[in-house]
Scaffold this active site. Structure first.
Site, PDB file in Angstrom:
ATOM      1  N   ASP A 208       1.495  74.525  41.387  1.00  0.00           N
ATOM      2  CA  ASP A 208       1.031  73.692  42.492  1.00  0.00           C
ATOM      3  C   ASP A 208       0.719  74.560  43.715  1.00  0.00           C
ATOM      4  O   ASP A 208       1.487  75.453  44.069  1.00  0.00           O
ATOM      5  CB  ASP A 208       2.152  72.694  42.838  1.00  0.00           C
ATOM      6  N   GLU A 261       7.283  87.971  28.437  1.00  0.00           N
ATOM      7  CA  GLU A 261       8.519  88.299  27.714  1.00  0.00           C
ATOM      8  C   GLU A 261       8.728  87.354  26.538  1.00  0.00           C
ATOM      9  O   GLU A 261       9.561  87.606  25.683  1.00  0.00           O
ATOM     10  CB  GLU A 261       9.730  88.180  28.651  1.00  0.00           C
TER      11      GLU A 261
END
Ligand code: NOJ
Length: 546
Positions: A208, A261
């Site tokens: 956002d 990751e």
């Protein structure tokens, strides 16, 4: 459902179809009139059947709902009106079982004023470490006036005073204090928040106000004039202290390392209202994966204008090795069938204030164009973001009774702007019932009575419905997306035609005269053609030419 080959797992987002769920308005499981996570989980099979790849959930975190959940009081908990963490886990599990990915919304520019951090910032006083997490300043004229002239999105000043006399910055409502991203504590906290959701199994984040987090607040703060804080950047800005600052990219590089990751890497999608040409900076290979294409959304139904946006979007994303996105509607804008029903220069704020009477909207024309627009968007290389209800052809509800308006815009604008609730009216699932299958009671915004006839169930059995068109087109899209290339066959005037490497040709007619379709098998058309090879006005078709 037909099984079709998908893009390699790690690249699923490059040509995906992602469906935005406005959580409060999708499906209500407990009869309180508000949509919730269990409601969504129960309806996921319908979404899988629609033929999408992923859902994006708007914020469902603990929130006083001053801005529909974009005011978060606890980023690692679910608001009790919307469910629980257990409900979220169940939803995620169910989505993954159905082959759907789940993207959640992260709101890093501001918190709720009910967040523990902000309460501490107010309580601990001037100069405290807690206050340094937000943007507090002394006022001018002896402290009585806000530090600058900045105006907030949705109306009113962008500064609010606390009891000890200092003022805090909020680029949105006073209930949404802006975080101070130059304080390293904020970055550290958000990394933990990202990991909290990643470790629960989410597939990515929608970020956002991605273009607003980094700010240059060195003194003296400049005066900015009336549009200073308009997040949609509809004016040229250079070195703006609040928007689209270069420093923000360092944050996204850190986030990308975290997303990488996980296996396959999780994705980030930026909500960044920036000037043309600046969007690509957010989607460089070591930053976010995608950014919403608001240029496409903001373009009127006009052949040359749309072709230009398609070209510039492809060039822009291609230059950084990303893939473009396409979006027609979301929970912040007037739904596109209604936009296309209005004269191109219509002021939608005025139109909403007149309850949708001035100017007069040609709803049938808007619906026709929306069907064609779906075929255009879904044929373009890149990812398409659908907004809940567009597959039902929902129009903006322009005549919501004032007592139901919940968007802070209505109050903050002094009743000069009704805001965004007209695009957030709960979905009609069934032809009858107190909220047309949305839940067992009246919905938080009552639906128009004629929505029963266009409920999902009503459209299921109608081969001419827009739902059927979306389903058919989404299935073909999975089959014929091919690589990310597009070749123009005709680029206006009057109509567009382009080919994809799979042999798919999309033709869209914006003009008044019919257009001859190219040779090949008609896969789908936005209107019945009854064997004719003439494509009428405001109609689109997909042809398989090889
Ligand atoms: C963008 C969101 O889409 C909108 O609904 C919200 O009001 C603002 N950001 C503030 O968080």
């Amino acid at each position: 459902m037909t099984e079709v080959a998908r893009t390699p797992a790690a690249d699923w987002w490059r040509q995906a179809t992602i469906y935005e769920i406005y959580v409060r308005s999708f499906a209500d499981s407990d009869g309180d009139g508000i949509g919730d996570l269990p409601g969504i989980a129960a309806r996921l099979p319908e979404l899988a059947d629609l033929g999408i790849d992923a859902v994006w959930l708007t914020p469902f975190y603990l929130s006083p709902m001053a801005d529909g959940g974009y005011d978060v009081a606890d980023y690692c908990d679910v608001d009790p009106t919307l469910g629980s963490l257990g409900d979220f886990d169940a939803l995620l599990r169910r989505a993954h079982e159905l082959g759907l990915k789940v993207i959640v919304d992260i709101v890093p520019n501001h918190t709720s004023d009910q967040h523990a951090w902000f309460k501490a910032a107010v309580a601990d006083g001037v100069g405290s470490a807690a206050r340094a997490r937000y943007i507090f300043r002394d006022g001018v004229d002896g402290g009585a006036k806000p530090p600058t002239d900045w105006l907030a999105n949705f109306g009113g000043p962008a500064w609010t005073q606390v009891d000890d006399g200092q003022w805090y910055l909020h680029m949105f409502t006073p209930e949404q204090p802006d975080l101070n991203w130059s304080n390293p504590e904020i970055g550290t906290e958000f990394e933990l928040i990202l990991r909290f959701w990643l470790n629960r199994g989410v597939d990515g984040f929608r970020i956002d106000v991605a273009h607003g987090m980094a700010k240059n607040l060195t003194e003296p703060l400049p005066a900015l004039g009336i549009h200073a804080v308009d997040r949609q950047l509809r004016y040229e800005v250079v070195d703006h202290p609040l928007w689209d600052r270069d420093e923000v990219h360092e944050i996204f590089r850190t986030w990308r390392r975290i997303l990488n990751e996980y296996s396959p890497p999780r994705i980030g999608v930026a909500e960044a209202w920036v000037m043309p040409g600046r969007r690509a900076r957010y989607i460089r290979h070591d930053e976010l994966h995608q950014a919403f294409n608001f240029d496409f959304l903001q373009t009127v139904w006009e052949c040359d204008a749309l072709a230009d946006v398609v070209d510039s979007s492809l060039t822009e994303a291609g230059a950084v090795g990303a893939s473009p996105t396409w979006v027609l509607s979301n929970h912040d804008v007037v739904r596109h069938p209604s936009r296309y029903a209005l004269p191109p220069d219509a002021d939608t704020v005025e139109w909403l204030l007149s309850d949708g009477t001035m100017p007069k909207a040609d709803l049938a024309l808007g619906s026709k164009r929306a069907r064609a627009a779906a075929l255009l968007m879904l044929a373009l290389p890149g990812s398409a973001y659908l907004y809940q209800g567009e597959e039902l052809g929902l129009h903006e509800v322009a005549d919501i009774e004032q007592r139901y308006l919940a968007d802070p815009t209505w109050e903050r604008s002094g009743h000069q702007d009704k805001g965004r609730d007209g695009s957030r009216v709960p979905l009609p699932w069934e032809p009858t019932g107190p909220s047309l299958g949305f839940g067992s009671s009246t919905a938080w915004i009552p639906q128009p009575p004629d929505w029963g006839a266009i409920s999902r169930t009503s459209q299921e059995s109608d081969a001419s419905s827009i739902l059927d068109l979306y389903k058919a087109t989404l299935r073909l899209r999975q089959q014929f997306m091919g690589d990310g290339q597009l070749r123009w066959l005709h680029r206006g005037p009057g109509h567009l035609a382009f080919a994809r490497s799979s042999g798919l040709v999309c033709v869209v007619n914006f003009g008044e005269a019919a257009v001859e379709l190219p040779a090949g098998r008609l896969l789908v058309a936005s209107q019945r053609l009854d064997g004719s090879r003439q494509l009428p006005a405001d109609t689109a078709a997909w042809i398989l030419t090889n």
